[in-house]
Design a protein around this motif. Structure first.
Motif, PDB file in Angstrom:
ATOM      1  N   ASP A  48       0.814  -1.215   0.000  1.00  0.00           N
ATOM      2  CA  ASP A  48       0.000   0.000   0.000  1.00  0.00           C
ATOM      3  C   ASP A  48       0.849   1.268   0.000  1.00  0.00           C
ATOM      4  O   ASP A  48       0.638   2.177  -0.796  1.00  0.00           O
ATOM      5  CB  ASP A  48      -0.926   0.018   1.233  1.00  0.00           C
ATOM      6  CG  ASP A  48      -1.837  -1.194   1.289  1.00  0.00           C
ATOM      7  OD1 ASP A  48      -2.219  -1.698   0.225  1.00  0.00           O
ATOM      8  OD2 ASP A  48      -2.156  -1.628   2.402  1.00  0.00           O
ATOM      9  N   SER A  49       1.800   1.333   0.926  1.00  0.00           N
ATOM     10  CA  SER A  49       2.618   2.533   1.051  1.00  0.00           C
ATOM     11  C   SER A  49       3.473   2.766  -0.192  1.00  0.00           C
ATOM     12  O   SER A  49       3.677   3.909  -0.620  1.00  0.00           O
ATOM     13  CB  SER A  49       3.507   2.446   2.299  1.00  0.00           C
ATOM     14  OG  SER A  49       4.272   1.253   2.285  1.00  0.00           O
ATOM     15  N   PHE A 128      -6.409  -4.861   0.050  1.00  0.00           N
ATOM     16  CA  PHE A 128      -6.138  -3.744   0.950  1.00  0.00           C
ATOM     17  C   PHE A 128      -5.729  -4.213   2.350  1.00  0.00           C
ATOM     18  O   PHE A 128      -5.653  -3.400   3.276  1.00  0.00           O
ATOM     19  CB  PHE A 128      -7.375  -2.845   1.037  1.00  0.00           C
ATOM     20  CG  PHE A 128      -7.754  -2.232  -0.280  1.00  0.00           C
ATOM     21  CD1 PHE A 128      -7.242  -1.000  -0.670  1.00  0.00           C
ATOM     22  CD2 PHE A 128      -8.602  -2.895  -1.157  1.00  0.00           C
ATOM     23  CE1 PHE A 128      -7.580  -0.442  -1.901  1.00  0.00           C
ATOM     24  CE2 PHE A 128      -8.952  -2.348  -2.388  1.00  0.00           C
ATOM     25  CZ  PHE A 128      -8.435  -1.117  -2.760  1.00  0.00           C
ATOM     26  N   LEU A 129      -5.459  -5.518   2.490  1.00  0.00           N
ATOM     27  CA  LEU A 129      -5.086  -6.079   3.786  1.00  0.00           C
ATOM     28  C   LEU A 129      -3.738  -6.782   3.690  1.00  0.00           C
ATOM     29  O   LEU A 129      -3.619  -7.783   2.984  1.00  0.00           O
ATOM     30  CB  LEU A 129      -6.147  -7.087   4.259  1.00  0.00           C
ATOM     31  CG  LEU A 129      -7.577  -6.579   4.411  1.00  0.00           C
ATOM     32  CD1 LEU A 129      -8.507  -7.746   4.740  1.00  0.00           C
ATOM     33  CD2 LEU A 129      -7.645  -5.524   5.504  1.00  0.00           C
ATOM     34  N   PRO A 130      -2.719  -6.257   4.371  1.00  0.00           N
ATOM     35  CA  PRO A 130      -1.427  -6.961   4.374  1.00  0.00           C
ATOM     36  C   PRO A 130      -1.601  -8.391   4.860  1.00  0.00           C
ATOM     37  O   PRO A 130      -2.513  -8.692   5.637  1.00  0.00           O
ATOM     38  CB  PRO A 130      -0.588  -6.144   5.370  1.00  0.00           C
ATOM     39  CG  PRO A 130      -1.227  -4.793   5.396  1.00  0.00           C
ATOM     40  CD  PRO A 130      -2.696  -5.036   5.188  1.00  0.00           C
ATOM     41  N   LEU A 131      -0.728  -9.272   4.439  1.00  0.00           N
ATOM     42  CA  LEU A 131      -0.758 -10.705   4.739  1.00  0.00           C
ATOM     43  C   LEU A 131      -1.891 -11.394   3.985  1.00  0.00           C
ATOM     44  O   LEU A 131      -1.647 -12.313   3.203  1.00  0.00           O
ATOM     45  CB  LEU A 131      -0.896 -10.970   6.247  1.00  0.00           C
ATOM     46  CG  LEU A 131       0.234 -10.429   7.133  1.00  0.00           C
ATOM     47  CD1 LEU A 131      -0.034 -10.756   8.597  1.00  0.00           C
ATOM     48  CD2 LEU A 131       1.573 -11.003   6.711  1.00  0.00           C
ATOM     49  N   PHE A 132      -3.145 -10.953   4.182  1.00  0.00           N
ATOM     50  CA  PHE A 132      -4.262 -11.543   3.448  1.00  0.00           C
ATOM     51  C   PHE A 132      -4.046 -11.368   1.951  1.00  0.00           C
ATOM     52  O   PHE A 132      -4.407 -12.235   1.161  1.00  0.00           O
ATOM     53  CB  PHE A 132      -5.584 -10.889   3.857  1.00  0.00           C
ATOM     54  CG  PHE A 132      -6.119 -11.380   5.174  1.00  0.00           C
ATOM     55  CD1 PHE A 132      -6.854 -12.554   5.257  1.00  0.00           C
ATOM     56  CD2 PHE A 132      -5.878 -10.676   6.336  1.00  0.00           C
ATOM     57  CE1 PHE A 132      -7.341 -13.013   6.466  1.00  0.00           C
ATOM     58  CE2 PHE A 132      -6.363 -11.120   7.556  1.00  0.00           C
ATOM     59  CZ  PHE A 132      -7.091 -12.294   7.629  1.00  0.00           C
ATOM     60  N   ILE A 186       2.817   7.243   6.066  1.00  0.00           N
ATOM     61  CA  ILE A 186       3.112   5.847   5.740  1.00  0.00           C
ATOM     62  C   ILE A 186       2.742   4.932   6.903  1.00  0.00           C
ATOM     63  O   ILE A 186       2.131   3.875   6.722  1.00  0.00           O
ATOM     64  CB  ILE A 186       4.604   5.679   5.370  1.00  0.00           C
ATOM     65  CG1 ILE A 186       4.879   6.338   4.014  1.00  0.00           C
ATOM     66  CG2 ILE A 186       4.992   4.201   5.316  1.00  0.00           C
ATOM     67  CD1 ILE A 186       6.336   6.360   3.610  1.00  0.00           C
ATOM     68  N   LEU A 187       3.093   5.369   8.123  1.00  0.00           N
ATOM     69  CA  LEU A 187       2.716   4.597   9.305  1.00  0.00           C
ATOM     70  C   LEU A 187       1.195   4.496   9.428  1.00  0.00           C
ATOM     71  O   LEU A 187       0.663   3.449   9.802  1.00  0.00           O
ATOM     72  CB  LEU A 187       3.306   5.239  10.562  1.00  0.00           C
ATOM     73  CG  LEU A 187       4.802   5.020  10.801  1.00  0.00           C
ATOM     74  CD1 LEU A 187       5.285   5.876  11.969  1.00  0.00           C
ATOM     75  CD2 LEU A 187       5.100   3.548  11.063  1.00  0.00           C
ATOM     76  N   ALA A 188       0.507   5.596   9.090  1.00  0.00           N
ATOM     77  CA  ALA A 188      -0.958   5.599   9.165  1.00  0.00           C
ATOM     78  C   ALA A 188      -1.548   4.637   8.136  1.00  0.00           C
ATOM     79  O   ALA A 188      -2.496   3.897   8.434  1.00  0.00           O
ATOM     80  CB  ALA A 188      -1.492   7.009   8.932  1.00  0.00           C
ATOM     81  N   ILE A 189      -1.006   4.634   6.920  1.00  0.00           N
ATOM     82  CA  ILE A 189      -1.478   3.718   5.878  1.00  0.00           C
ATOM     83  C   ILE A 189      -1.294   2.272   6.325  1.00  0.00           C
ATOM     84  O   ILE A 189      -2.198   1.438   6.199  1.00  0.00           O
ATOM     85  CB  ILE A 189      -0.725   3.964   4.553  1.00  0.00           C
ATOM     86  CG1 ILE A 189      -1.110   5.324   3.958  1.00  0.00           C
ATOM     87  CG2 ILE A 189      -1.024   2.857   3.539  1.00  0.00           C
ATOM     88  CD1 ILE A 189      -0.290   5.722   2.749  1.00  0.00           C
ATOM     89  N   ILE A 190      -0.105   1.975   6.873  1.00  0.00           N
ATOM     90  CA  ILE A 190       0.164   0.621   7.357  1.00  0.00           C
ATOM     91  C   ILE A 190      -0.783   0.276   8.501  1.00  0.00           C
ATOM     92  O   ILE A 190      -1.372  -0.811   8.553  1.00  0.00           O
ATOM     93  CB  ILE A 190       1.633   0.497   7.826  1.00  0.00           C
ATOM     94  CG1 ILE A 190       2.581   0.679   6.636  1.00  0.00           C
ATOM     95  CG2 ILE A 190       1.874  -0.864   8.494  1.00  0.00           C
ATOM     96  CD1 ILE A 190       4.044   0.788   7.020  1.00  0.00           C
ATOM     97  N   GLY A 191      -0.951   1.241   9.436  1.00  0.00           N
ATOM     98  CA  GLY A 191      -1.815   1.001  10.597  1.00  0.00           C
ATOM     99  C   GLY A 191      -3.260   0.782  10.207  1.00  0.00           C
ATOM    100  O   GLY A 191      -3.916  -0.151  10.698  1.00  0.00           O
ATOM    101  N   ILE A 192      -3.772   1.627   9.296  1.00  0.00           N
ATOM    102  CA  ILE A 192      -5.175   1.495   8.863  1.00  0.00           C
ATOM    103  C   ILE A 192      -5.397   0.170   8.147  1.00  0.00           C
ATOM    104  O   ILE A 192      -6.407  -0.508   8.345  1.00  0.00           O
ATOM    105  CB  ILE A 192      -5.565   2.686   7.957  1.00  0.00           C
ATOM    106  CG1 ILE A 192      -5.622   3.980   8.786  1.00  0.00           C
ATOM    107  CG2 ILE A 192      -6.911   2.436   7.281  1.00  0.00           C
ATOM    108  CD1 ILE A 192      -5.762   5.231   7.955  1.00  0.00           C
ATOM    109  N   SER A 193      -4.425  -0.214   7.301  1.00  0.00           N
ATOM    110  CA  SER A 193      -4.581  -1.471   6.569  1.00  0.00           C
ATOM    111  C   SER A 193      -4.512  -2.681   7.485  1.00  0.00           C
ATOM    112  O   SER A 193      -5.064  -3.740   7.177  1.00  0.00           O
ATOM    113  CB  SER A 193      -3.503  -1.582   5.473  1.00  0.00           C
ATOM    114  OG  SER A 193      -2.204  -1.572   6.043  1.00  0.00           O
ATOM    115  N   LEU A 194      -3.849  -2.518   8.639  1.00  0.00           N
ATOM    116  CA  LEU A 194      -3.743  -3.632   9.584  1.00  0.00           C
ATOM    117  C   LEU A 194      -4.923  -3.700  10.560  1.00  0.00           C
ATOM    118  O   LEU A 194      -5.105  -4.713  11.230  1.00  0.00           O
ATOM    119  CB  LEU A 194      -2.440  -3.522  10.387  1.00  0.00           C
ATOM    120  CG  LEU A 194      -1.155  -3.929   9.664  1.00  0.00           C
ATOM    121  CD1 LEU A 194       0.056  -3.594  10.519  1.00  0.00           C
ATOM    122  CD2 LEU A 194      -1.157  -5.416   9.327  1.00  0.00           C
TER     123      LEU A 194
END
Length: 209
Positions: A48-49, A128-132, A186-194
């Motif tokens: 995403d980032s 839009f979901l990391p890992l998944f 970037i942290l927010a994008i990662i956090g929201i996606s998680l």
């Protein structure tokens, strides 16, 4: 530490890479997104980032937005196709694989549960979901999802993911308030996606006896 530094300062690194590698940057970005979506052992790569920052770099003339999106779309769709094909070939033998730092059977189980709940839409939502995002096409292959159905949801998911994030980066990534706080963004994008992943884990923990 080096990977975390690169992830949190993608703007600086990507801009420098464009300067260093020129048009080869498209090949590099293709390989990163292809690996993140196509190899079940590479869910740790930025997704995403990276799309957001790539759009922002395109906005300042570092890359052509049309070419960038075409390359990223090809990488995202082909990556899923390879991942699906591997899952289809391996089948349920995957459950005999030992757990390791890059492969967890629990991730397969959680993605399978997601498929049961959302069906083919999982291939769109999981983008839009990391890992998944990495495990969804693999599980679709294990479950022998029909090829035409897989291709349809694969294309819809890839287009929604790539276009939304690169266009967002193109139009908003260079606004002063965002550019000056890009690490936070970037942290927010990662956090929201998680968040959905964390929420699912919390719900599962609450319901566990």
């Amino acid at each position: 530490l080096a990977f975390t530094t690169i992830l949190l300062h993608l703007d600086q690194h990507l801009t420098q890479m464009v300067a260093d590698y020129g048009t080869w940057i498209y090949v590099i970005l293709f390989l990163i997104i292809f690996s993140e979506t196509g190899l079940v052992v590479a869910p740790f790569l930025p997704g995403d980032s990276l799309l957001f920052v790539a759009g922002a770099v395109a906005a300042i003339g570092g890359m052509d937005l049309g070419v960038l999106m075409a390359v990223l779309l090809a990488a995202a769709m082909l990556g899923n196709i390879v991942n699906y094909s591997i899952g289809r070939f391996v089948g349920e033998r995957v459950y005999q694989w030992p757990d390791s730092w890059f492969f967890k059977k629990s991730s397969i189980d959680k993605t399978s549960e997601f498929f049961v709940k959302h069906g083919g839409k999982t291939l769109v939502i999981s983008r839009f979901l990391p890992l998944f995002r990495t495990f969804a096409p693999f599980v679709a292959g294990i479950g022998q999802m029909a090829w035409p159905r897989f291709l349809l949801f694969n294309a819809i998911g890839a287009i929604a993911w790539v276009v939304s994030l690169t266009v967002a980066g193109y139009f908003f990534g260079n606004l002063p308030i965002i550019k000056n706080n890009l690490t936070v963004v970037i942290l927010a994008i990662i956090g929201i996606s998680l968040l959905p992943v964390v929420w699912g884990w919390w719900q599962h923990r609450k319901s566990a006896p």
